[in-house]
Motif scaffolding. Structure first.
Motif, PDB file in Angstrom:
ATOM      1  N   ALA A 457       0.832  -1.211   0.000  1.00  0.00           N
ATOM      2  CA  ALA A 457       0.000   0.000   0.000  1.00  0.00           C
ATOM      3  C   ALA A 457       0.861   1.254   0.000  1.00  0.00           C
ATOM      4  O   ALA A 457       0.517   2.267  -0.631  1.00  0.00           O
ATOM      5  CB  ALA A 457      -0.933   0.000   1.206  1.00  0.00           C
ATOM      6  N   GLY A 458       1.999   1.202   0.690  1.00  0.00           N
ATOM      7  CA  GLY A 458       2.895   2.357   0.711  1.00  0.00           C
ATOM      8  C   GLY A 458       3.469   2.659  -0.648  1.00  0.00           C
ATOM      9  O   GLY A 458       3.568   3.820  -1.061  1.00  0.00           O
ATOM     10  N   LEU A 459       3.832   1.610  -1.387  1.00  0.00           N
ATOM     11  CA  LEU A 459       4.355   1.809  -2.743  1.00  0.00           C
ATOM     12  C   LEU A 459       3.259   2.312  -3.678  1.00  0.00           C
ATOM     13  O   LEU A 459       3.475   3.213  -4.493  1.00  0.00           O
ATOM     14  CB  LEU A 459       4.943   0.498  -3.278  1.00  0.00           C
ATOM     15  N   ARG A 460       2.077   1.721  -3.567  1.00  0.00           N
ATOM     16  CA  ARG A 460       0.976   2.159  -4.429  1.00  0.00           C
ATOM     17  C   ARG A 460       0.582   3.603  -4.139  1.00  0.00           C
ATOM     18  O   ARG A 460       0.140   4.326  -5.035  1.00  0.00           O
ATOM     19  CB  ARG A 460      -0.232   1.236  -4.229  1.00  0.00           C
ATOM     20  N   ALA A 461       0.759   4.006  -2.895  1.00  0.00           N
ATOM     21  CA  ALA A 461       0.404   5.378  -2.531  1.00  0.00           C
ATOM     22  C   ALA A 461       1.260   6.396  -3.263  1.00  0.00           C
ATOM     23  O   ALA A 461       0.841   7.544  -3.467  1.00  0.00           O
ATOM     24  CB  ALA A 461       0.548   5.564  -1.021  1.00  0.00           C
ATOM     25  N   LEU A 471      -4.294   7.453   0.751  1.00  0.00           N
ATOM     26  CA  LEU A 471      -2.982   7.145   0.201  1.00  0.00           C
ATOM     27  C   LEU A 471      -1.886   7.871   0.960  1.00  0.00           C
ATOM     28  O   LEU A 471      -0.811   7.309   1.213  1.00  0.00           O
ATOM     29  CB  LEU A 471      -2.943   7.512  -1.284  1.00  0.00           C
ATOM     30  N   ILE A 472      -2.130   9.114   1.334  1.00  0.00           N
ATOM     31  CA  ILE A 472      -1.164   9.847   2.151  1.00  0.00           C
ATOM     32  C   ILE A 472      -0.954   9.116   3.474  1.00  0.00           C
ATOM     33  O   ILE A 472       0.170   8.975   3.960  1.00  0.00           O
ATOM     34  CB  ILE A 472      -1.648  11.290   2.387  1.00  0.00           C
ATOM     35  N   ALA A 473      -2.047   8.623   4.050  1.00  0.00           N
ATOM     36  CA  ALA A 473      -1.961   7.876   5.309  1.00  0.00           C
ATOM     37  C   ALA A 473      -1.128   6.612   5.137  1.00  0.00           C
ATOM     38  O   ALA A 473      -0.282   6.285   5.976  1.00  0.00           O
ATOM     39  CB  ALA A 473      -3.366   7.522   5.793  1.00  0.00           C
ATOM     40  N   HIS A 474      -1.371   5.886   4.034  1.00  0.00           N
ATOM     41  CA  HIS A 474      -0.608   4.667   3.793  1.00  0.00           C
ATOM     42  C   HIS A 474       0.874   4.958   3.621  1.00  0.00           C
ATOM     43  O   HIS A 474       1.733   4.189   4.079  1.00  0.00           O
ATOM     44  CB  HIS A 474      -1.138   3.962   2.534  1.00  0.00           C
ATOM     45  N   PHE A 475       1.197   6.076   2.973  1.00  0.00           N
ATOM     46  CA  PHE A 475       2.607   6.415   2.783  1.00  0.00           C
ATOM     47  C   PHE A 475       3.265   6.750   4.116  1.00  0.00           C
ATOM     48  O   PHE A 475       4.421   6.382   4.364  1.00  0.00           O
ATOM     49  CB  PHE A 475       2.742   7.579   1.801  1.00  0.00           C
ATOM     50  N   ALA A 476       2.540   7.441   5.007  1.00  0.00           N
ATOM     51  CA  ALA A 476       3.087   7.760   6.324  1.00  0.00           C
ATOM     52  C   ALA A 476       3.388   6.483   7.113  1.00  0.00           C
ATOM     53  O   ALA A 476       4.431   6.369   7.772  1.00  0.00           O
ATOM     54  CB  ALA A 476       2.103   8.640   7.097  1.00  0.00           C
ATOM     55  N   MET A 477       2.487   5.516   7.050  1.00  0.00           N
ATOM     56  CA  MET A 477       2.702   4.248   7.741  1.00  0.00           C
ATOM     57  C   MET A 477       3.887   3.501   7.125  1.00  0.00           C
ATOM     58  O   MET A 477       4.708   2.904   7.831  1.00  0.00           O
ATOM     59  CB  MET A 477       1.433   3.401   7.661  1.00  0.00           C
ATOM     60  N   PHE A 478       3.980   3.541   5.817  1.00  0.00           N
ATOM     61  CA  PHE A 478       5.063   2.895   5.076  1.00  0.00           C
ATOM     62  C   PHE A 478       6.420   3.450   5.510  1.00  0.00           C
ATOM     63  O   PHE A 478       7.355   2.695   5.830  1.00  0.00           O
ATOM     64  CB  PHE A 478       4.817   3.130   3.588  1.00  0.00           C
ATOM     65  N   LYS A 479       6.544   4.785   5.558  1.00  0.00           N
ATOM     66  CA  LYS A 479       7.813   5.390   5.955  1.00  0.00           C
ATOM     67  C   LYS A 479       8.149   5.060   7.409  1.00  0.00           C
ATOM     68  O   LYS A 479       9.315   4.860   7.761  1.00  0.00           O
ATOM     69  CB  LYS A 479       7.744   6.911   5.760  1.00  0.00           C
ATOM     70  N   SER A 480       7.123   4.989   8.258  1.00  0.00           N
ATOM     71  CA  SER A 480       7.359   4.658   9.668  1.00  0.00           C
ATOM     72  C   SER A 480       7.894   3.243   9.815  1.00  0.00           C
ATOM     73  O   SER A 480       8.789   2.984  10.632  1.00  0.00           O
ATOM     74  CB  SER A 480       6.059   4.808  10.464  1.00  0.00           C
ATOM     75  N   LEU A 481       7.362   2.310   9.024  1.00  0.00           N
ATOM     76  CA  LEU A 481       7.820   0.919   9.101  1.00  0.00           C
ATOM     77  C   LEU A 481       9.217   0.768   8.511  1.00  0.00           C
ATOM     78  O   LEU A 481      10.032  -0.011   9.017  1.00  0.00           O
ATOM     79  CB  LEU A 481       6.828   0.003   8.377  1.00  0.00           C
ATOM     80  N   LEU A 482       9.504   1.506   7.447  1.00  0.00           N
ATOM     81  CA  LEU A 482      10.863   1.475   6.900  1.00  0.00           C
ATOM     82  C   LEU A 482      11.865   2.008   7.919  1.00  0.00           C
ATOM     83  O   LEU A 482      12.985   1.506   8.035  1.00  0.00           O
ATOM     84  CB  LEU A 482      10.935   2.302   5.613  1.00  0.00           C
ATOM     85  N   ALA A 483      11.435   3.023   8.675  1.00  0.00           N
ATOM     86  CA  ALA A 483      12.316   3.632   9.672  1.00  0.00           C
ATOM     87  C   ALA A 483      12.497   2.767  10.904  1.00  0.00           C
ATOM     88  O   ALA A 483      13.346   3.065  11.752  1.00  0.00           O
ATOM     89  CB  ALA A 483      11.762   5.004  10.075  1.00  0.00           C
ATOM     90  N   ALA A 484      11.715   1.687  11.020  1.00  0.00           N
ATOM     91  CA  ALA A 484      11.869   0.784  12.167  1.00  0.00           C
ATOM     92  C   ALA A 484      13.246   0.145  12.182  1.00  0.00           C
ATOM     93  O   ALA A 484      13.751  -0.274  13.225  1.00  0.00           O
ATOM     94  CB  ALA A 484      10.781  -0.295  12.136  1.00  0.00           C
ATOM     95  N   GLY A 485      13.864   0.062  10.995  1.00  0.00           N
ATOM     96  CA  GLY A 485      15.247  -0.397  10.904  1.00  0.00           C
ATOM     97  C   GLY A 485      15.424  -1.900  10.994  1.00  0.00           C
ATOM     98  O   GLY A 485      14.468  -2.678  11.032  1.00  0.00           O
TER      99      GLY A 485
END
Length: 600
Positions: A457-461, A471-485
């Motif tokens: 969903a983050g990529l599709r956003a 879609l903005i919401a999905h991208f925010a969640m996507f970046k947060s999960l990527l930042a989990a490291g």
């Protein structure tokens, strides 16, 4: 109710773009001219079958989106035809020729290319007229409306020059039409007036349909709901609409559910004016039983959300949650004649948790009137983000959407999406829906699928990341999960095949994935509860701004972008007092025929 919903079509068209209404009429006039025999039209207009096919594809996409901008993404789409072709097909009738004069320029124009604050590249029919209106001006007018206790949902703002001064006319949707605008205020920037009667003809037809619907009401609650809807549409009073919604939730487990009115503000760039919406659904009894069980056990799971963990206040739900969970009469609906299977089990539960425990939770701390608070002002609750007492709240007259403006709906959707995803790790909750360690699809399977979906969903956003709140919401969640490291969520880029692959480390969901969602969720929840708009904007805009590698991923997503789906919906009719359903071929011709037979 079906007829009432469809009669909202022309309201939506008017809200999308100035050219949408004449394009709609043009398509249906061509259908009438040939009686649905498009080969006949091609011969009559002397155009090729291929060119006509391109136009019919455009017509189907237009009707599927109810306007010439995509419903998801708000980007303009243009027919793959020439001006000469348009001139030829418009010559088949006098009416078609007259309509073409109104749409000749905008239907083929590249700009405005999107919906948004009026500019050279964007437009918004919530702010019609030839003079562009700024965000600052919209904010000033909105403040005057708030001061006059006028809700913005069913309004549009028309900026013009009368004599030698600027005038802002607030157009309010209602059947009743004011002969003269009413002065609201005089600002340095210009005069602000309100005038009822926007969408008058359509709302009148909707009220006529509601008169017919009342004859089939199953109980007095449904009758009252219909009457309150009518009063709102007749007068333009949104308070009457709110009363209808309070009545609506008292109608326990009806066989038919309906939503009708100015409801969601997603397409207004300012985030407060609402698009008209109409939906009629048939209840799925078995699914509804499960959802009712969830609603009755909601307090248990609310106590497990990040802002309530370890709290001893408010029966363990904490100071930032309502004392009583406002349990809705939750029903599982399916569109008439469109019984879609859910894409998978996880997505279905994500939606359920999003709606019930996402949008259903949270307490806005406020000063209702000077000196009257809905919390202990002498001993304010401790903000878990700072460890100190809260120092901000909603002042008298302030509202969530009014204060947070353009980010309000996106933040609220992100918060609700986070609640849904966060609870997908609660195995007791999943077991209520029949997913255990012993079932074919286990609870752990759903948890893992949830995080895979968040990656996709983050990529599709990225395709439409700037223009759609979910879609903005999905991208925010996507970046947060990527930042989990620690490589919890990673994206592999195959540069040869131009392919992106999502990988989730299943063993790190509880150590990395869920804490990342909890952090995002807690921040958004606290900003919303305490009216901390500045901190929220700084935090959220940083999460929703794509840069660097995200722009390269966006390029790849655009290259591999699948075609948008459109759905040919059935019609229902009364024949000899009995309801009859008519379905259509899943073709562009079937789509156009279905709309022609709705007679809206």
């Amino acid at each position: 109710m079906r007829s009432a919903a469809w009669h909202g079509t022309r309201i939506i068209l008017r809200q999308v773009s100035p050219e949408s209404s004449p394009i709609f009429d043009f398509i249906l006039e061509l259908y009438r001219a040939c009686g649905g025999d498009w080969t006949k039209l091609a011969k009559q207009a002397d155009v090729s079958a291929d060119d006509l096919g391109h136009f019919l594809e455009y017509a189907a996409i237009f009707l599927g989106n109810v306007g010439n901008y995509y419903g998801h993404g708000d980007q303009k789409f243009i027919p793959k035809v020439t001006r000469e072709f348009m001139e030829r097909i418009s010559s088949v009738t006098v009416a078609a020729s007259s309509l073409y004069e109104q749409l000749a320029e905008p239907i083929l124009a590249q700009h405005p290319s999107g919906l948004g604050y009026p500019s050279d590249v964007a437009q918004s029919s919530y702010y019609p007229g030839n003079l562009q209106i700024s965000r600052k001006e919209i904010s000033a007018v909105s403040k005057v409306l708030e001061d006059n206790s006028i809700h913005p949902e069913n309004t549009r703002i028309h900026k013009s020059i009368l004599g030698d001064k600027l005038t802002y006319d607030v157009l309010q949707g209602s059947v009743e039409v004011d002969r003269q605008p009413r002065e609201l205020d005089e600002l340095d920037s210009g005069s602000i007036r309100i005038m009822r009667g926007d969408h008058s003809m359509e709302l009148s037809r909707i009220c006529e349909c509601l008169d017919e619907a009342r004859k089939y009401a199953a109980n007095p609650v449904q009758e009252r709901f219909i009457s309150e809807c009518q009063r709102s549409f007749l007068t333009g009073d949104i308070e009457a609409f709110k009363e209808s919604q309070k009545t609506w939730v008292k109608d326990v487990q009806p066989s038919v559910e309906t939503i009708l009115g100015f409801i969601e503000p997603y397409r207004d760039p300012f985030g407060t004016r609402a698009e008209f919406e109409g939906l009629v659904g048939v209840v799925n009894r078995d699914e509804t039983k499960m959802l009712t069980t969830l609603a009755k056990n909601s307090d248990k799971f609310i106590r497990r959300l990040p802002w309530a963990e370890n709290s001893t206040e408010n029966d363990g739900k904490g100071p930032f949650e309502k004392v009583l969970f406002e349990e809705p009469d939750f029903t599982s609906l399916h569109k008439v004649a469109q019984y879609f299977k859910h894409r998978d089990h996880a997505f279905y539960l994500w939606v359920v948790f999003h709606e019930l425990l996402g949008h259903g939770t949270g307490k806005l701390l406020m000063e209702d009137e000077p000196g009257s608070f809905n919390f202990d002002i002498e001993k304010p609750p401790i903000n878990p983000l700072t460890g100190r007492p809260i120092d901000s709240w909603y002042r008298p007259g302030q509202t969530w959407t009014g204060l947070f403006g353009d980010i309000a709906t996106s933040v609220d959707e992100c918060r609700a999406e986070c609640v849904g995803a966060y609870l997908m790790s609660d195995m007791e909750l999943l077991a209520m829906f029949g997913y255990t360690d012993e079932t074919e699809v286990t609870g752990k399977d759903l948890e893992y699928n949830m995080y895979m979906q968040l990656g996709v969903a983050g990529l599709r956003a990225l395709v439409n990341y700037m223009v759609e709140d979910h879609l903005i919401a999905h991208f925010a969640m996507f970046k947060s999960l990527l930042a989990a490291g620690d490589q919890f969520l990673r994206i592999e880029h195959d540069t040869i095949r131009e392919k992106l692959t999502v990988f989730v480390d299943r063993a790190k969901i509880l150590t990395h994935g869920r804490p990342a969602l909890a952090n995002l969720l807690l921040n958004l929840h606290m900003y919303r509860c305490t009216a901390d708009v500045d901190a929220c904007r700084s935090f959220y805009e940083g999460l929703t701004e794509p840069e660097g590698v995200f722009l390269e991923w966006r390029r790849i997503m655009l290259v591999n972008k699948p075609p948008k789906q459109i759905f040919v919906q059935a019609n229902t009719f009364l024949e000899d007092g009995q309801p009859v359903i008519k379905e259509y071929e899943a073709t562009v011709e079937g789509m156009i025929q279905s709309w022609a037979e709705r007679k809206v």
